[in-house]
Design an enzyme around this catalytic site. Structure first.
Site, PDB file in Angstrom:
ATOM      1  N   ILE A  74       1.235 -10.327 -11.632  1.00 14.67           N
ATOM      2  CA  ILE A  74       0.490 -11.347 -11.127  1.00 14.67           C
ATOM      3  C   ILE A  74      -1.425 -10.892 -11.302  1.00 14.67           C
ATOM      4  N   ASN A  81       4.006   0.673 -13.768  1.00 17.35           N
ATOM      5  CA  ASN A  81       4.886  -0.319 -14.024  1.00 17.35           C
ATOM      6  C   ASN A  81       4.794  -1.862 -14.342  1.00 17.35           C
ATOM      7  N   ASP A 127      -5.581   5.645 -14.537  1.00 17.04           N
ATOM      8  CA  ASP A 127      -5.856   5.386 -12.361  1.00 17.04           C
ATOM      9  C   ASP A 127      -6.449   4.979 -12.131  1.00 17.04           C
ATOM     10  N   PHE A 176      -5.341  -5.121  -7.181  1.00 12.46           N
ATOM     11  CA  PHE A 176      -3.289  -5.790  -7.396  1.00 12.46           C
ATOM     12  C   PHE A 176      -3.784  -4.098  -7.352  1.00 12.46           C
ATOM     13  N   SER A 228       0.049  -9.778   2.053  1.00 10.30           N
ATOM     14  CA  SER A 228       1.452  -9.867   1.219  1.00 10.30           C
ATOM     15  C   SER A 228       1.652 -11.156   2.791  1.00 10.30           C
ATOM     16  N   TYR A 244       6.166   0.327   2.182  1.00 12.60           N
ATOM     17  CA  TYR A 244       4.830  -0.771   1.506  1.00 12.60           C
ATOM     18  C   TYR A 244       4.759  -1.453   2.154  1.00 12.60           C
ATOM     19  N   LYS A 249       0.502  -2.504   3.209  1.00 13.02           N
ATOM     20  CA  LYS A 249      -0.463  -4.327   3.131  1.00 13.02           C
ATOM     21  C   LYS A 249      -1.481  -4.202   4.436  1.00 13.02           C
ATOM     22  N   ASN A 285       5.696 -15.441  -2.118  1.00 12.30           N
ATOM     23  CA  ASN A 285       6.756 -15.405  -3.165  1.00 12.30           C
ATOM     24  C   ASN A 285       6.657 -15.188  -4.497  1.00 12.30           C
ATOM     25  N   LEU A 329      14.611 -12.509  -6.315  1.00  9.07           N
ATOM     26  CA  LEU A 329      15.508 -12.944  -6.289  1.00  9.07           C
ATOM     27  C   LEU A 329      15.912 -13.709  -7.628  1.00  9.07           C
ATOM     28  N   VAL A 351      24.722 -13.413  -3.350  1.00  8.67           N
ATOM     29  CA  VAL A 351      23.303 -14.519  -2.363  1.00  8.67           C
ATOM     30  C   VAL A 351      23.579 -13.553  -1.136  1.00  8.67           C
ATOM     31  N   GLY A 384      17.311  -5.421   6.933  1.00  4.43           N
ATOM     32  CA  GLY A 384      16.137  -5.662   6.998  1.00  4.43           C
ATOM     33  C   GLY A 384      15.412  -7.492   6.416  1.00  4.43           C
TER      34      GLY A 384
HETATM   35  P1  NAD Z   1       2.768  -5.851 -10.834  1.00 12.04           P
HETATM   36  O1  NAD Z   1       3.534  -4.605 -10.155  1.00 12.04           O
HETATM   37  O2  NAD Z   1       3.876  -6.206 -11.812  1.00 12.04           O
HETATM   38  O3  NAD Z   1       1.197  -5.205 -10.945  1.00 12.04           O
HETATM   39  C1  NAD Z   1       0.913  -4.117 -10.238  1.00 12.04           C
HETATM   40  C2  NAD Z   1       0.494  -3.157 -11.964  1.00 12.04           C
HETATM   41  O4  NAD Z   1      -0.436  -1.967 -10.980  1.00 12.04           O
HETATM   42  C3  NAD Z   1       1.282  -2.789 -12.492  1.00 12.04           C
HETATM   43  O5  NAD Z   1       0.462  -2.963 -14.050  1.00 12.04           O
HETATM   44  C4  NAD Z   1       0.711  -1.171 -12.496  1.00 12.04           C
HETATM   45  O6  NAD Z   1       1.022  -0.659 -13.636  1.00 12.04           O
HETATM   46  C5  NAD Z   1      -0.331  -1.164 -11.977  1.00 12.04           C
HETATM   47  N1  NAD Z   1      -0.540  -0.109 -11.320  1.00 12.04           N
HETATM   48  C6  NAD Z   1       0.423   0.353  -9.940  1.00 12.04           C
HETATM   49  N2  NAD Z   1      -0.704   1.798  -9.507  1.00 12.04           N
HETATM   50  C7  NAD Z   1      -1.543   1.888 -10.591  1.00 12.04           C
HETATM   51  C8  NAD Z   1      -3.414   2.794 -10.390  1.00 12.04           C
HETATM   52  N3  NAD Z   1      -2.443   3.685  -9.304  1.00 12.04           N
HETATM   53  N4  NAD Z   1      -3.194   2.876 -11.355  1.00 12.04           N
HETATM   54  C9  NAD Z   1      -3.670   1.466 -11.405  1.00 12.04           C
HETATM   55  N5  NAD Z   1      -2.255   1.078 -12.316  1.00 12.04           N
HETATM   56  C10 NAD Z   1      -1.531   0.849 -11.308  1.00 12.04           C
HETATM   57  O7  NAD Z   1       3.005  -6.091  -9.386  1.00 12.04           O
HETATM   58  P2  NAD Z   1       2.425  -7.814  -8.768  1.00 12.04           P
HETATM   59  O8  NAD Z   1       3.877  -8.856  -8.960  1.00 12.04           O
HETATM   60  O9  NAD Z   1       2.073  -8.641 -10.423  1.00 12.04           O
HETATM   61  O10 NAD Z   1       1.845  -6.846  -8.197  1.00 12.04           O
HETATM   62  C11 NAD Z   1       0.254  -7.338  -7.870  1.00 12.04           C
HETATM   63  C12 NAD Z   1      -0.380  -7.225  -6.076  1.00 12.04           C
HETATM   64  O11 NAD Z   1       0.609  -7.973  -5.196  1.00 12.04           O
HETATM   65  C13 NAD Z   1       0.629  -5.478  -5.258  1.00 12.04           C
HETATM   66  O12 NAD Z   1      -0.626  -5.560  -4.919  1.00 12.04           O
HETATM   67  C14 NAD Z   1       1.982  -6.438  -4.840  1.00 12.04           C
HETATM   68  O13 NAD Z   1       1.957  -5.067  -3.786  1.00 12.04           O
HETATM   69  C15 NAD Z   1       0.637  -6.970  -3.937  1.00 12.04           C
HETATM   70  N6  NAD Z   1       2.230  -8.396  -3.457  1.00 12.04           N
HETATM   71  C16 NAD Z   1       2.832  -8.433  -4.852  1.00 12.04           C
HETATM   72  C17 NAD Z   1       3.577  -9.336  -4.329  1.00 12.04           C
HETATM   73  C18 NAD Z   1       4.910  -9.843  -5.468  1.00 12.04           C
HETATM   74  O14 NAD Z   1       6.562 -10.224  -4.788  1.00 12.04           O
HETATM   75  N7  NAD Z   1       5.434  -9.796  -6.397  1.00 12.04           N
HETATM   76  C19 NAD Z   1       3.946 -10.325  -2.842  1.00 12.04           C
HETATM   77  C20 NAD Z   1       2.872  -9.851  -2.190  1.00 12.04           C
HETATM   78  C21 NAD Z   1       1.928  -8.816  -2.941  1.00 12.04           C
HETATM   79  C1  WQD Z   2      13.913 -13.458  -1.063  1.00 10.32           C
HETATM   80  C2  WQD Z   2      15.251 -13.853  -0.914  1.00 10.32           C
HETATM   81  C3  WQD Z   2      16.686 -12.288  -0.214  1.00 10.32           C
HETATM   82  C4  WQD Z   2      18.280 -10.768  -4.131  1.00 10.32           C
HETATM   83  C5  WQD Z   2       9.857  -9.173  -1.326  1.00 10.32           C
HETATM   84  C6  WQD Z   2       9.424  -8.580  -0.530  1.00 10.32           C
HETATM   85  C7  WQD Z   2       7.705  -8.723   0.701  1.00 10.32           C
HETATM   86  C8  WQD Z   2       7.645  -9.825  -0.523  1.00 10.32           C
HETATM   87  C9  WQD Z   2       7.637 -10.351  -0.849  1.00 10.32           C
HETATM   88  C10 WQD Z   2       5.579  -7.895  -2.055  1.00 10.32           C
HETATM   89  C11 WQD Z   2      15.690 -13.262   0.007  1.00 10.32           C
HETATM   90  C12 WQD Z   2      17.603 -13.156  -1.575  1.00 10.32           C
HETATM   91  C13 WQD Z   2      17.352 -11.645  -2.838  1.00 10.32           C
HETATM   92  C14 WQD Z   2      19.419 -11.061  -4.711  1.00 10.32           C
HETATM   93  C15 WQD Z   2      19.246 -12.837  -2.586  1.00 10.32           C
HETATM   94  N1  WQD Z   2       7.010  -8.879  -1.475  1.00 10.32           N
HETATM   95  N2  WQD Z   2      17.916 -12.148  -2.259  1.00 10.32           N
HETATM   96  N3  WQD Z   2      20.260 -11.488  -3.562  1.00 10.32           N
HETATM   97  O1  WQD Z   2      12.389 -10.778   0.622  1.00 10.32           O
HETATM   98  O2  WQD Z   2      10.970 -12.367   0.621  1.00 10.32           O
HETATM   99  O3  WQD Z   2      10.483 -10.239   0.248  1.00 10.32           O
HETATM  100  O4  WQD Z   2       9.660  -9.352  -1.663  1.00 10.32           O
HETATM  101  O5  WQD Z   2       4.374  -8.118  -0.583  1.00 10.32           O
HETATM  102  O6  WQD Z   2       7.718  -7.227   0.976  1.00 10.32           O
HETATM  103  O7  WQD Z   2      10.215  -7.364   0.624  1.00 10.32           O
HETATM  104  O8  WQD Z   2      12.111 -11.264  -1.265  1.00 10.32           O
HETATM  105  O9  WQD Z   2      12.942 -12.037  -4.313  1.00 10.32           O
HETATM  106  O10 WQD Z   2      13.740  -9.658  -2.899  1.00 10.32           O
HETATM  107  O11 WQD Z   2      14.546 -11.732  -1.513  1.00 10.32           O
HETATM  108  O12 WQD Z   2      20.056 -13.382  -2.312  1.00 10.32           O
HETATM  109  O13 WQD Z   2      19.424 -10.321  -5.041  1.00 10.32           O
HETATM  110  O14 WQD Z   2      16.198 -14.225  -1.244  1.00 10.32           O
HETATM  111  O15 WQD Z   2      17.829 -12.033   1.211  1.00 10.32           O
HETATM  112  O16 WQD Z   2      16.865 -14.294   1.153  1.00 10.32           O
HETATM  113  P1  WQD Z   2      11.528 -10.775  -0.209  1.00 10.32           P
HETATM  114  P2  WQD Z   2      12.910 -11.223  -2.685  1.00 10.32           P
END
Ligand code: NAD
Ligand code: WQD
Length: 338
Positions: free
Chosen positions: A12, A35, A58, A80, A124, A149, A153, A179, A200, A217, A297
């Site tokens: 993101i 990551n 870091d 982020f 989130s 996790y 948040k 998502n 997913l 699924v 879960g």
């Molecule tokens: P991501 O893992 O792709 O990005 C996070 C980045 O932070 C990575 O590049 C990682 O290397 C870096 N990082 C982690 N810890 C660090 C530290 N201590 N110092 C410096 N860099 C560090 O994840 P993302 O999907 O881009 O998510 C970004 C944010 O959004 C996160 O806080 C995540 O919890 C939140 N979020 C993500 C989702 C999702 O589904 N992707 C959904 C809701 C919330």
């Molecule tokens: C989406 C749907 C699965 C994989 C997670 C975190 C949540 C948030 C977003 C950060 C679900 C289904 C998945 C597969 C499947 N992240 N699925 N087969 O569960 O909404 O949430 O990411 O804050 O905290 O828990 O996302 O992409 O894992 O799953 O059927 O191989 O896809 O059961 O219904 P989810 P997801």
């Protein structure tokens, strides 16, 4: 205005860097690459035609963060950086509390010491758990988190709200993402999961690319229209733009401490089976998948009411699910050399 983007090499964060520059902000990235990959910086350069200042550090490190903030005269931070693997957080909770909570506290302390007022925080929809009423609004009660996790948040939001309540001179917005999916339409940046994806869409695209044999699924006997889980899938470029809107809004609230929280989704719910169908249709391919058991879960059904962001931040998701699925596949083809 110079904006520090922690985790800016991530999924993101990298897309947000692009939108910040398009909106006239000057981002500076701090990422420890725990990551993510340095190749993201190359992708960003290909899109932007210029390098973005980058520090591999870091963000728990007070001295290094202070150096970056002072050197670049930082006026706002988008935080982020965090670990996000829900399953790993259950087996290694301290790793998650240390990084996700520790880094936030460190950032707040650096902000206070250097008079940086503005913060946008990645929260989130996980804070809602399985809500009783769908779509969820920002005032829907939070549920006890299912995982460490998710708890990071919920705790982080409380820390931010309490800081502002106490009168600390901050302007802070928490964005509750639903998502995020898709990739930049240029296919220069996208999601880069390490190892077997949990989420997913990367599992779908890796299956289509032949990296995974079959998508499972997780359940088709839920109380939903087609029996599979329902989520609010938002294109990552739309999500990135919400951060620009949040920064803009913070600049309208400088006279007193300010805290707000917004749902960032599409306002639509789509099922897992609809995702598969859409992916197959728009990309003209067949996905190898089977119906398997429920994943413990899992929330059954959630999507967000996003009217608050539309009204107060002038932001709304614009891209379709079809665009998300096309962009996700274009990106997978690029990184798989297909
Ligand atoms: P991501 O893992 O792709 O990005 C996070 C980045 O932070 C990575 O590049 C990682 O290397 C870096 N990082 C982690 N810890 C660090 C530290 N201590 N110092 C410096 N860099 C560090 O994840 P993302 O999907 O881009 O998510 C970004 C944010 O959004 C996160 O806080 C995540 O919890 C939140 N979020 C993500 C989702 C999702 O589904 N992707 C959904 C809701 C919330
Ligand atoms: C989406 C749907 C699965 C994989 C997670 C975190 C949540 C948030 C977003 C950060 C679900 C289904 C998945 C597969 C499947 N992240 N699925 N087969 O569960 O909404 O949430 O990411 O804050 O905290 O828990 O996302 O992409 O894992 O799953 O059927 O191989 O896809 O059961 O219904 P989810 P997801």
């Amino acid at each position: 205005m110079n904006i520090l983007v922690t985790g800016g090499a991530g999924f993101i964060g990298s897309h947000t860097v692009v939108e910040l520059i398009a909106a006239g902000y000057s981002p500076v990235i701090v990422d420890d690459l725990s990551n993510s990959s340095p190749s993201v910086l190359k992708g960003l350069k290909n899109i932007l035609g210029t390098d973005v200042p980058f520090y591999q550090e870091d963000c728990n490190d007070y001295v290094k963060m202070t150096e970056v903030v002072q050197k670049h005269n930082i006026q706002g931070i988008i935080h982020f950086a965090a670990f996000k693997a829900v399953g790993e957080s259950v087996s290694e909770p301290l790793k998650y509390y240390r990084n996700n909570i520790g880094s936030l506290l460190n950032i707040l302390n650096v902000m206070r010491a250097n008079n940086v007022r503005n913060l946008v925080f990645s929260s989130s929809c996980t804070v809602y758990g399985q809500a009783d009423v769908i779509p969820v609004t920002e005032s829907t009660p939070k549920k006890k988190a299912e995982s460490p996790y998710g708890n990071t948040k919920a705790i982080a939001e409380d820390i931010l709200e309490d800081s502002v309540k106490a009168g600390l001179d901050f302007g802070i917005i928490s964005l509750r993402y639903f998502n995020p999916v898709g990739a930049h339409p240029s296919a220069e940046i996208g999601e880069l999961p390490i190892g077997v994806p949990n989420n997913l869409i990367p599992y779908v695209t890796q299956t289509a690319a032949g990296i995974r044999e079959k998508l499972t699924v997780f359940g088709s006997d839920y109380d939903t229209p087609d029996g599979s889980n329902v989520r609010d899938f938002i294109h990552v470029v739309d999500l990135a733009k919400a951060h620009v809107s949040a920064l803009n809004l913070l600049q309208e609230h400088t006279s007193e401490p300010y805290y707000n929280v917004f749902n960032i989704g599409t306002g639509r719910g789509n099922s897992v089976l609809e995702i598969i169908d859409t992916f197959e249709r728009v990309n003209n391919l067949k996905l190898n998948y089977e119906i398997g058991p429920r994943r413990p879960g899992d929330v059954i059904k959630i999507y967000g009411n996003v009217e608050k962001a539309a009204t107060e931040m002038n932001w709304r998701a614009e891209k379709t699910l079809e665009e998300s699925m096309e962009d996700a596949w274009r990106w997978q083809k690029k990184i798989s050399n297909l």
